[in-house]
Design an enzyme around this catalytic site. Structure first.
Site, PDB file in Angstrom:
ATOM      1  N   ARG A 134       0.872  -1.166   0.000  1.00  0.00           N
ATOM      2  CA  ARG A 134       0.000   0.000   0.000  1.00  0.00           C
ATOM      3  C   ARG A 134       0.914   1.221   0.000  1.00  0.00           C
ATOM      4  NH1 ARG A 134      -4.316  -0.293   4.778  1.00  0.00           N
ATOM      5  NH2 ARG A 134      -5.007   1.626   3.759  1.00  0.00           N
ATOM      6  N   HIS A 135       0.397   2.364  -0.400  1.00  0.00           N
ATOM      7  CA  HIS A 135       1.153   3.613  -0.278  1.00  0.00           C
ATOM      8  C   HIS A 135       1.430   3.853   1.209  1.00  0.00           C
ATOM      9  CE1 HIS A 135      -2.585   5.265   1.239  1.00  0.00           C
ATOM     10  NE2 HIS A 135      -3.185   4.653   0.225  1.00  0.00           N
ATOM     11  N   ASN A 141      -5.695   9.112   5.521  1.00  0.00           N
ATOM     12  CA  ASN A 141      -5.671   7.946   6.426  1.00  0.00           C
ATOM     13  C   ASN A 141      -5.684   8.448   7.867  1.00  0.00           C
ATOM     14  OD1 ASN A 141      -3.359   6.012   4.371  1.00  0.00           O
ATOM     15  ND2 ASN A 141      -5.583   6.036   4.365  1.00  0.00           N
ATOM     16  N   ARG A 184      -0.406   9.804  -3.598  1.00  0.00           N
ATOM     17  CA  ARG A 184       0.180   9.047  -2.484  1.00  0.00           C
ATOM     18  C   ARG A 184       0.996   7.839  -2.940  1.00  0.00           C
ATOM     19  NH1 ARG A 184      -5.418   8.955  -2.484  1.00  0.00           N
ATOM     20  NH2 ARG A 184      -6.582   7.029  -2.069  1.00  0.00           N
ATOM     21  N   GLU A 204      -7.509   3.792  -6.349  1.00  0.00           N
ATOM     22  CA  GLU A 204      -8.316   3.211  -5.270  1.00  0.00           C
ATOM     23  C   GLU A 204      -9.791   3.113  -5.677  1.00  0.00           C
ATOM     24  OE1 GLU A 204      -8.755   1.212  -3.252  1.00  0.00           O
ATOM     25  OE2 GLU A 204      -8.483   1.827  -1.172  1.00  0.00           O
ATOM     26  N   HIS A 269      -3.436   0.660  -3.460  1.00  0.00           N
ATOM     27  CA  HIS A 269      -4.339   1.079  -2.377  1.00  0.00           C
ATOM     28  C   HIS A 269      -5.011  -0.146  -1.738  1.00  0.00           C
ATOM     29  CE1 HIS A 269      -4.046   5.194  -4.048  1.00  0.00           C
ATOM     30  NE2 HIS A 269      -3.864   4.526  -5.172  1.00  0.00           N
TER      31      HIS A 269
HETATM   32  O1  F6P Z   1      -9.273   4.063   4.063  1.00  0.00           O
HETATM   33  C1  F6P Z   1      -8.361   3.946   3.039  1.00  0.00           C
HETATM   34  C2  F6P Z   1      -9.029   3.434   1.805  1.00  0.00           C
HETATM   35  O2  F6P Z   1      -8.036   3.236   0.831  1.00  0.00           O
HETATM   36  C3  F6P Z   1     -10.144   4.329   1.239  1.00  0.00           C
HETATM   37  O3  F6P Z   1      -9.708   5.300   0.323  1.00  0.00           O
HETATM   38  C4  F6P Z   1     -11.075   3.321   0.589  1.00  0.00           C
HETATM   39  O4  F6P Z   1     -12.381   3.798   0.394  1.00  0.00           O
HETATM   40  C5  F6P Z   1     -11.006   2.193   1.589  1.00  0.00           C
HETATM   41  O5  F6P Z   1      -9.670   2.172   2.063  1.00  0.00           O
HETATM   42  C6  F6P Z   1     -11.322   0.842   1.007  1.00  0.00           C
HETATM   43  O6  F6P Z   1     -11.398  -0.093   2.056  1.00  0.00           O
HETATM   44  P1  F6P Z   1     -12.802  -0.681   2.510  1.00  0.00           P
HETATM   45  O7  F6P Z   1     -13.342  -1.331   1.264  1.00  0.00           O
HETATM   46  O8  F6P Z   1     -12.468  -1.637   3.593  1.00  0.00           O
HETATM   47  O9  F6P Z   1     -13.679   0.457   2.965  1.00  0.00           O
END
Ligand code: F6P
Length: 349
Positions: A134-135, A141, A184, A204, A269
């Site tokens: 991951r970044h 975050n 990122r 992402e 991501h």
């Molecule tokens: O929180 C970091 C992130 O990369 C968000 O940008 C993204 O919406 C999320 O994680 C995805 O993870 P999850 O599907 O568990 O919400």
């Protein structure tokens, strides 16, 4: 419904890879190994098609199948042969035949058959390493916000600085680095001297109307969506955004290209990394969106025919957790937690 039996000439690597690729794409598929009694194996395959609404059976065999081909034909199953033609090839009109210097492709009858062919032709059965990360921790975050295009936090930059050292300690190989189009990931790659390639497909998960919100704000403003996502995270599509299934579809060209590559580092991501990891590790669809993939951890994958070896290399630089457990509420007082746990596959290795 299309039914295809892919007959692979005794090549466990191709058979296993193809089975994994098709199930990752949600095509109902199964691997069969011919134990010697071809008639019995083909009957087993027909039974599987009937009972499971099967679409592709992958038969790994060194035995000729032509004597019993009618078992497939009579049950509306197309046969598609892949191999060098030395043992099982005869009487199959759809085929990919590999010779020393050339490849012959004959009669591809459907879109699915052409995808199977394309994937098979891209496979390079060479030992290699795929690093995933991951970044580094981003400003979003830290504040718990979803999506966006924020910069790295100071701790995220510390991870970026340490990344060349982590890699050097593990390998002398020349890597290619793939990043997304979001800041990122390029900031995380900025201290690496390898060749870099930017892919939009590695961006992402698009959270649509929820982009920039925290989980808590999503729960307050879109309570039904918040619950629906917990119920079926793989299929849930954000309003104006994407689902995990959508990510898999846009990652297909990445997987094709990845199969052709040698040593590679992908900096991407949380959601995208889960999908890539699921492909290599054969993680079922309903589990993959719940895997815990911590920040500041380099994941090393060494793919083999039957399984992929995983090593987790921690940078030992603190970072927030962006993980939300299934069934948990973010709303203080009313917070609930069900018994469903994340499948922390990566931490279990
Ligand atoms: O929180 C970091 C992130 O990369 C968000 O940008 C993204 O919406 C999320 O994680 C995805 O993870 P999850 O599907 O568990 O919400």
């Amino acid at each position: 419904m299309e039914r295809i039996c892919v007959i692979i000439d005794g090549n466990a690597y191709v058979s296993q890879k193809l089975t994994r690729y098709l199930s990752w794409l949600s095509v109902e598929s199964k691997y069969f190994k011919n134990s010697g009694d071809t008639k019995a194996t083909l009957s087993e395959i027909v039974k599987w098609f009937d009972e499971n609404e099967g679409v592709v059976a992958i038969l790994d065999t060194e035995e000729p199948t032509y004597d019993h081909k009618s078992i497939l034909v009579d049950n509306g199953i197309d046969s598609f042969y892949i191999g060098d033609g030395s043992t099982v090839f005869k009487d199959h009109t759809s085929f990919i035949k590999f010779n020393e210097n050339n490849i012959t492709i004959n009669q591809i009858n459907s879109h699915l058959q052409s995808r199977i062919s394309y994937f098979t032709l891209n496979l390079k059965p060479k030992p290699r390493t795929i690093y995933l990360s991951r970044h580094g921790e981003s400003m979003f975050n830290v504040t718990g916000q979803l999506g966006g295009d924020s910069d790295l936090s100071p701790r995220g930059f510390a991870y970026a600085k340490k990344l060349p050292e982590l890699i050097k300690a593990d390998t002398d190989a020349e890597l290619t680095v793939w990043i997304s189009t979001l800041k990122r990931t390029s900031q995380t790659a900025s201290y690496l001297t390898f060749q870099k390639l930017e892919w939009k497909a590695l961006d992402e998960l698009d959270a649509g109307q929820c982009d920039g919100l925290t989980y808590q704000q999503v729960e307050e403003q879109f309570p039904e969506d918040f619950r629906a996502r917990d119920e079926n995270k793989f299929e849930y599509r954000y309003r104006g955004g994407e689902s995990y299934r959508d990510i898999i579809i846009r990652l297909e060209p990445i997987i094709m290209e990845l199969e052709r590559q040698e040593n590679i580092l992908i900096i991407t991501h949380q959601a995208v990394l889960r999908c890539l990891y699921a492909y290599f590790m054969n993680v079922p669809q309903e589990e993959s969106p719940w895997m815990s993939i911590p920040l500041h951890t380099l994941i090393k994958l060494e793919p083999g025919a039957f399984e992929t070896k995983v090593t987790k290399i921690k940078a030992n630089i603190p970072a927030v957790s962006t993980y939300k457990e299934k069934g948990t509420s973010q709303l203080g007082e009313s917070a609930t937690s069900t018994s469903s746990k994340s499948r922390d596959l990566i931490n279990n290795v």
